[in-house]
Design a protein around this motif. Structure first.
Motif, PDB file in Angstrom:
ATOM      1  N   ASN A 159       0.811  -1.338  -0.247  1.00 30.88           N
ATOM      2  CA  ASN A 159       0.026  -0.049   0.127  1.00 30.88           C
ATOM      3  C   ASN A 159       0.903   1.192  -0.026  1.00 30.88           C
ATOM      4  O   ASN A 159       2.218   1.029   0.123  1.00 30.88           O
ATOM      5  N   VAL A 352      -6.703 -13.744   2.863  1.00 27.27           N
ATOM      6  CA  VAL A 352      -6.803 -14.517   1.532  1.00 27.27           C
ATOM      7  C   VAL A 352      -7.379 -15.753   1.717  1.00 27.27           C
ATOM      8  O   VAL A 352      -8.314 -16.189   0.904  1.00 27.27           O
ATOM      9  N   SER A 353      -7.148 -16.473   2.718  1.00 25.65           N
ATOM     10  CA  SER A 353      -7.741 -17.990   2.954  1.00 25.65           C
ATOM     11  C   SER A 353      -9.300 -17.865   3.126  1.00 25.65           C
ATOM     12  O   SER A 353      -9.636 -18.881   3.125  1.00 25.65           O
ATOM     13  N   ALA A 425     -11.033  -1.526   3.573  1.00 25.70           N
ATOM     14  CA  ALA A 425      -9.600  -2.198   3.238  1.00 25.70           C
ATOM     15  C   ALA A 425      -8.788  -0.936   2.488  1.00 25.70           C
ATOM     16  O   ALA A 425      -7.611  -1.016   2.869  1.00 25.70           O
TER      17      ALA A 425
ATOM     18  N   ASN B 104      -2.898 -17.575   3.059  1.00 25.25           N
ATOM     19  CA  ASN B 104      -2.803 -16.296   3.206  1.00 25.25           C
ATOM     20  C   ASN B 104      -1.152 -15.662   3.477  1.00 25.25           C
ATOM     21  O   ASN B 104      -0.940 -14.527   3.693  1.00 25.25           O
ATOM     22  N   ASP B 105      -0.183 -16.690   3.527  1.00 22.35           N
ATOM     23  CA  ASP B 105       1.083 -16.266   3.543  1.00 22.35           C
ATOM     24  C   ASP B 105       1.400 -15.563   4.793  1.00 22.35           C
ATOM     25  O   ASP B 105       2.199 -14.496   4.936  1.00 22.35           O
ATOM     26  N   ARG B 181      -4.279  -9.145  13.464  1.00 23.89           N
ATOM     27  CA  ARG B 181      -4.864  -9.118  12.077  1.00 23.89           C
ATOM     28  C   ARG B 181      -3.907  -9.665  11.004  1.00 23.89           C
ATOM     29  O   ARG B 181      -2.986  -9.230  10.778  1.00 23.89           O
ATOM     30  N   GLY B 182      -4.382 -10.587  10.158  1.00 23.40           N
ATOM     31  CA  GLY B 182      -3.479 -11.013   9.074  1.00 23.40           C
ATOM     32  C   GLY B 182      -4.021 -10.260   7.780  1.00 23.40           C
ATOM     33  O   GLY B 182      -4.072 -11.127   6.603  1.00 23.40           O
ATOM     34  N   LEU B 183      -3.959  -9.047   7.752  1.00 24.84           N
ATOM     35  CA  LEU B 183      -4.659  -8.299   6.546  1.00 24.84           C
ATOM     36  C   LEU B 183      -3.726  -7.586   5.705  1.00 24.84           C
ATOM     37  O   LEU B 183      -2.595  -6.829   6.328  1.00 24.84           O
ATOM     38  N   ARG B 184      -3.517  -7.594   4.488  1.00 27.30           N
ATOM     39  CA  ARG B 184      -2.688  -6.761   3.550  1.00 27.30           C
ATOM     40  C   ARG B 184      -3.316  -5.647   3.392  1.00 27.30           C
ATOM     41  O   ARG B 184      -2.657  -4.491   2.902  1.00 27.30           O
ATOM     42  N   LYS B 185      -4.513  -5.377   3.600  1.00 25.33           N
ATOM     43  CA  LYS B 185      -5.062  -3.743   3.501  1.00 25.33           C
ATOM     44  C   LYS B 185      -6.089  -3.767   4.728  1.00 25.33           C
ATOM     45  O   LYS B 185      -7.090  -4.589   4.874  1.00 25.33           O
ATOM     46  N   LYS B 212       4.490 -11.744   7.765  1.00 25.24           N
ATOM     47  CA  LYS B 212       4.235 -11.854   6.483  1.00 25.24           C
ATOM     48  C   LYS B 212       5.027 -13.255   5.879  1.00 25.24           C
ATOM     49  O   LYS B 212       6.498 -13.094   6.460  1.00 25.24           O
TER      50      LYS B 212
END
Lengths: 484, 484
Positions: A159, A352-353, A425, B104-105, B181-185, B212
């Motif tokens: 981001n 993502v999972s 997001a 989710n890597d 949280r396991g969030l990219r965004k 990550k």
């Protein structure tokens, strides 16, 4: 107030202090026309020193400030409240590319440069600045940073907040913090810059930034892939990442209803398959190396995935024009939705999972209470970020549809929270989600954020009524504008 | 105090509350033996809930807390002060790998896992956790995050702070913030996690993190390259990044004096050239794709660079063993310095483009006032981070040498500041640089950091006397230990 206006004129010049309603109008509503606010004045300084003078003068007068970039936000974060007490601080005249350091792979820019100007400055030096958005020609980099913008290349480059090495910020008391360091490593205290990134102008005004540059891209391979379901898409992403690494630079999912809207409303759109796939994925590999055989690499992974039942059909673009045609299918969805009519939009992220589970459960829950509702799901599945939108059922009245927005939000956002996700997001909170977010943040987290706000802006003068500030009524809203 | 100790015993069990001097000793000095502190007790809880109870009990008693991971830091950040008022909170029993989400890597781990255990958990799932340090077998991930650790792969993957998606933190009042949280965004307010990363335990205690993961590496090419000077090294880096992109995963410079120390003291070290190069660079390319031709790619760039006069000689490793032998030349420098004798060390960063100027000017300024001083320069030039060390002149007495430390620091650090750099690139401030940093931070920046500290820890109970807290005397120091 006359005294304040005189001070603003002394600082920015009479031409750049707007008070006539017709002059101020474009700054008092967001570009979609959803929010309508009011202001004492719009002031447009041209240097950091002038910004500091403006903020200082407003602070002395106890007048709130609403920083505004290109006014392209989707959540009303740059629109002043309806009370008309604030000064709008337009940043567009701070538009200098300050310095490009090719050996350091950094670019120092004023906050008022358009994103496109930043991209071009990088490209002129044979480098890439990877942030890319639909509004890049008009959004300003300061706004991109203040809202931590996302876009289609987050999967590879992160981001906006991950693209910044240093900031210059005018603090709420008018002092300037010069944090314009171009360093990859600096372990000397708290990371101040990340506080201002994504703060939507509530802690200070970003006036300049040192941005990271990346190697220019010299190879690219693009495919449109039909997959049986989102679970297969997630597994395909895993195969691609495992075999191709970080050169997987886009992984976008498009549900059938989204594709059908594009094929219906966008004349130039062509479906590469005879039937719209139930789920399609747009995959892009990119590499700084030339002639590295990306098509073969992509073909190999897709063949392997097909053997595992993860891919039903696939086409790899044989030319730049074909690649662009595939991107058109993805990038025209918002426009096609607008033409089709009203939408209730959600900008959500989950791990993502959990994407497949989210789509199954959200779809089932909505259809159970709302027969006939059309779900238009698409987005950055590689980041766990979906634009999960509802299109008005054909038989339903606009007013009835809009009235159900809170009910739909509740179903979608509660599920997002259950799955450990985020209800915003990439678009931020602004005015749109400032009340909604209170349901999903813990008391501890809200306390910490309020403590930071209190530490930086104890008088609450920076962009009041936005982000987490629910004490003030927002701008007026226009329900008719919700169709765009 | 007896009441507090009883509470700690109730929480962690008598076996995990140490008060006998011989039991506490290893926790009261850093591993190099430079700092010697004192404490009321050392407590070792095993869960987040227990950490929260310990912090809460100490807060109620007004007793300071010193969080401690693997105690491998280089700046005394984990050693308690000499006043003996604090409780040392050892995190090593929080050692669970909580969850690995391959799709989710991401990897969720307790703060007390060793870095090696984290790396191994990632590798077992076919993924890479790229943080890598000499102390990885004993340092704990919570300490790596609290100090924003660096290492040799920052060029490609970033510092520790760039490898984190979420945190769990026990706040100074004993409340737990669950930000796992396991969030990219996630654009829903201020980025709280980055405040705790690099804060050296002064704002709270990190108890867990979501990290990550990256694709595993399946190709690698390694070269040892003789370059005429640092300017050529910087230009070589530019060529490599332009042609090979992010697969340039290490770019380390080694000055001749550093290499000579290694060849003198490390029996297994072999110079790949007949003479030690005036400046050598260790280059590594790596890729998730197998058989992608990295050696050829590296060879091509080195040939091009040689034509431009940037490379005098080069050897590309033909086997893993050869690559390891080249890495030994780089990784044995600290050990060779230790054997040689006393050093004055600097962990500095400047923009990559300013590295050549820094080396020229710092060398000239030091030699002007200190004839015979030996400069041992090496490090992560790709990140602009040098370990710029001074070795005792042969004729000089140890005591005389050490006495000149402040003078040498002043010359080096003032130049770093002039060039827009950092006086602590990757090791942090701790006790070592907490006073020194005051000279180089602006009043505005110090005010912001103090406002944050005040907002989170108004009573100053979290790791007092570290980072920017200069109000308290530090731990006792042992000058003899400065030779290690």
């Amino acid at each position: 107030m006359n005294e304040l206006l005189a001070a603003l004129v002394r600082t920015a010049g009479a031409d750049h202090v707007l008070t006539a309603p017709e002059d101020m109008a474009p700054f008092l509503t967001d570009w979609r026309g959803r929010y309508h606010g009011a202001a004492l004045a719009v002031v447009k300084p041209s240097t950091t020193a002038q910004v500091a003078e403006v903020v200082s003068a407003c602070a002395q007068a106890g007048v709130p400030i609403v920083p505004q970039g290109g006014n392209t936000g989707l959540c009303g974060g740059a629109t002043p409240l309806a009370d008309g007490r604030a000064v709008v601080l337009g940043l567009s005249r701070l538009d200098r590319i300050r310095a490009l350091d090719a050996d350091n792979d950094t670019l120092c820019v004023d906050a008022g440069c358009t994103l496109a100007a930043v991209q071009q400055a990088a490209a002129a030096a044979g480098r890439l600045f990877p942030l890319a958005l639909a509004s890049e020609g008009s959004c300003l980099i300061g706004g991109n940073l203040s809202t931590n913008a996302g876009g289609v290349q987050v999967l590879r480059y992160g981001n906006a907040r991950e693209l910044v090495l240093g900031l210059e910020v005018v603090l709420p008391d008018g002092r300037v913090w010069n944090g314009l360091r171009g360093l990859r490593k600096d372990n000397t205290g708290y990371d101040l810059k990340q506080l201002f990134i994504g703060a939507e102008g509530t802690l200070g005004v970003i006036t300049a930034a040192v941005l990271k540059l990346f190697p220019a891209i010299r190879s690219r391979a693009t495919a449109w892939v039909a997959v049986p379901d989102p679970r297969a898409a997630v597994r395909l992403l895993g195969l691609l990442r495992g075999d191709c690494g970080e050169r997987v630079s886009a992984f976008e999912i498009v549900g059938r209803s989204a594709l059908e809207l594009v094929l219906k409303h966008i004349p130039s759109a062509r479906n590469p398959f005879s039937q719209p796939a139930r789920w399609a994925v747009l995959v892009e590999l990119s590499d700084a190396a030339a002639d590295i055989g990306l098509e073969t690499m992509l073909q190999d992974v897709l063949s392997l995935a097909a053997e595992q039942g993860l891919v039903e059909d696939a086409v790899i673009a044989a030319s730049l024009a074909q690649a662009q045609a595939l991107w058109t299918l993805r990038e025209s969805i918002s426009e096609a939705q607008r033409i089709e009519g009203l939408s209730i939009k959600h900008d959500i992220a989950v791990p993502v999972s959990r994407i497949p589970e989210f789509l199954e459960r959200a779809g089932a829950a909505l259809r159970a209470v709302w027969p006939g509702v059309r779900i238009v799901a698409f987005g950055h599945i590689g980041d766990g970020n979906l634009h999960f939108n509802l299109s008005r059922p054909a038989a339903e009245d606009n007013a009835v549809f809009i009235e159900r927005t809170p009910e739909a939000n509740r179903i979608v956002h509660d599920l997002v929270a259950t799955l450990g996700g985020s209800i915003s997001a990439e678009h931020g909170l602004g005015q749109l989600k400032r009340d909604e977010i209170l349901r999903y943040k813990s008391v501890v987290e809200l306390d910490m954020m309020r403590a930071i706000k209190q530490a930086f802006d104890p008088r609450g003068l920076m962009n009041p009524g936005k982000l987490l500030d629910t004490e003030r009524p927002g701008a007026g809203t226009d329900p008719d504008a919700w169709m765009t």
